[in-house]
Design an enzyme around this catalytic site. Structure first.
Site, PDB file in Angstrom:
ATOM      1  N   ALA A 113       0.847  -1.193   0.000  1.00 19.47           N
ATOM      2  CA  ALA A 113       0.000   0.000   0.000  1.00 19.47           C
ATOM      3  C   ALA A 113       0.881   1.242   0.000  1.00 19.47           C
ATOM      4  CB  ALA A 113      -0.902   0.009   1.230  1.00 19.47           C
ATOM      5  N   LYS A 114       0.297   2.370  -0.206  1.00 20.55           N
ATOM      6  CA  LYS A 114       1.017   3.634  -0.074  1.00 20.55           C
ATOM      7  C   LYS A 114      -0.005   4.729   0.177  1.00 20.55           C
ATOM      8  CE  LYS A 114       5.291   5.038  -0.282  1.00 20.55           C
ATOM      9  NZ  LYS A 114       6.495   4.264   0.059  1.00 20.55           N
TER      10      LYS A 114
END
Ligand code: NAD
Length: 424
Positions: A113-114
């Protein structure tokens, strides 16, 4: 080398295109079917929020915030939060996918994720930063969670912001939950060894690659671009193992000494000089670009993306490139570097020491127990070495570059897990 032509690359400097072109090649090598290809290239979830914040002057500004979960097939998703004026949904999407592959390469049980907020931390007061971080956390309170999605620092955020995130999330649940985020200050459950973890992993990858290339560390020379967290620890730890660091650089310039630079002195100098090497007297000043083209055994780009491109790849003379930074080599440069026979320990392998020790931080928080620095280092060294060996043997098996082999290892693992779990 047996090499499939890359997918057309639209633009050097576009992280999503760079990532996708490698993903495409590795998928072809694995014979991934079209359906799975489409599943793995599309992010699982994208969240966009508007964050109204009261600034110190009483005005209200609205900031755009993002969180992209690329994949949670291997486990809860993991990835940093970037506070930067250049943040966009496309950048966050690319970085999220990168995290999926990175976690899979080092075999830790996380997806990728980011997150990011489009803002300029350099122009914001501590109070404004705190309100923004807390608002972002509150907006993501149903996204984040120790078993769902675990953020960490990235550009523009650090332990201070992670402490606010942990506090705000804990308030929303009515109890302290420190395992929701990593990269926290030590007193809040941060892990020993986290600060130097990425540089340490770079060193472990470099030594493993040097062994394959039969480069004796005590006779080897090395140039390091970037003297921040990753570059300075990588340089220090390489020097401790006998490697002569002949060049280092930061935003102020590049510094060369053919007899070797005293890295501890350079770190002390930088620490006492506002974080900059400007005026460092232990070496002569050279052009920044020259550093990349020096006749050294090992080159460690540890500053930023896209520094080795189709423009300068032909001039690189190192035998080994170990990527401390994310995306320092453009996809176009890959082919040139491969044709020159230069080995590359790619970013998703070589700089995964940071996320590995973040994983240890989460494990310790869940155990309610603190490991010694020695235990953290020993375990992360083992993970990094095993990952290197796996990628290396894959590159031999398929006769492909280390970079494509790293993608093959990662995509294969995620694809197999997906098949077992099943989808719609
Ligand atoms: P940092 O901000 O601590 O250091 C960056 C360094 O690069 C500084 O010394 C800066 O002066 C230098 N620099 C900037 N522009 C330069 C230029 N044009 N030429 C030479 N030097 C230049 O950042 P960091 O945490 O060390 O991260 C460096 C890279 O490593 C980034 O690509 C980051 O995404 C990646 N990375 C970091 C971690 C981590 O745990 N910190 C983990 C994985 C990957």
């Amino acid at each position: 080398m047996g090499y499939i032509e890359p997918a057309p690359i639209k633009d050097e400097g576009n992280p999503f295109e760079a990532m996708m072109s490698r993903f495409h090649i590795a998928s072809q090598i694995l014979g991934l079917d079209d359906e799975l290809y489409n599943v793995l290239k599309s992010p699982a979830k994208q969240v966009i929020v508007s964050l109204p914040i009261t600034m110190d002057d009483g005005s209200i500004r609205v900031f755009d915030g993002y969180r992209v979960i690329h994949s949670n097939i291997l486990g809860p998703s993991k990835g940093g939060i970037r506070f930067d004026p250049g943040v966009s949904i496309d950048e966050v999407k690319a970085l999220a996918a990168w995290m999926t592959w990175k976690c899979a390469v080092v075999d830790i049980p996380y997806g990728g994720a980011k997150g990011g907020v489009q803002c300029n931390p350099r122009e914001m007061s501590s109070g404004e930063m705190e309100r923004l971080m807390r608002a972002y956390t509150l907006a993501m309170t149903e996204i984040f969670g120790p078993d769902r999605d675990i953020p960490a620092p990235d550009m523009g955020t650090g332990p201070r912001e992670m402490a606010w995130l942990m506090d705000e999330f804990s308030r929303s649940r009515g109890m302290t939950i420190n395992s929701v985020v990593t990269g926290k200050p030590l007193v809040l459950g941060g892990s020993l060894g986290r600060t130097e973890a990425t540089g340490r992993g770079v060193m472990v990858s470099a030594l493993a690659a040097m062994e394959k290339l039969k480069i004796n560390p005590y006779r080897a020379t090395c140039a390091v671009q970037g003297f921040g967290n990753v570059g300075s620890f990588a340089a220090l730890l390489m020097a401790e193992r006998g490697v002569k660091i002949v060049a280092i650089s930061d935003i102020s310039g590049a510094y060369y000494n053919e007899n070797g630079i005293a890295i501890e002195k350079a770190i002390d100098y930088r620490n006492g000089n506002n974080g900059s090497l400007e005026g460092f007297s232990g070496a002569e000043l050279i052009e920044g670009n020259e550093l990349l083209e020096l006749e050294v055994d090992v080159l460690i780009p540890a500053a930023m993306e896209d520094v080795i491109t189709s423009r300068n790849a032909e001039s690189i003379k190192a035998r080994l490139i170990v990527e401390g930074a994310n995306g320092p080599t453009s996809a176009k440069a890959d082919t040139i570097i491969n044709n020159k026979g230069i080995m590359v320990a790619p970013d998703i392998l070589a700089n995964a020491g940071g996320v590995t020790v973040s994983y240890f931080e989460w494990v310790q928080n869940r155990l309610g127990y603190k490991w010694t620095g020695e235990r953290v280092n020993r375990r992360s060294d083992r993970i990094m070495k095993d990952a290197f060996d796996h990628v290396y043997s894959t590159s031999q098996e398929y006769d492909i570059s280390m970079r494509i082999a790293a993608y093959v290892v990662a995509i294969d693992k995620v694809a197999k897990t997906y098949k077992y779990r099943g989808g719609f």
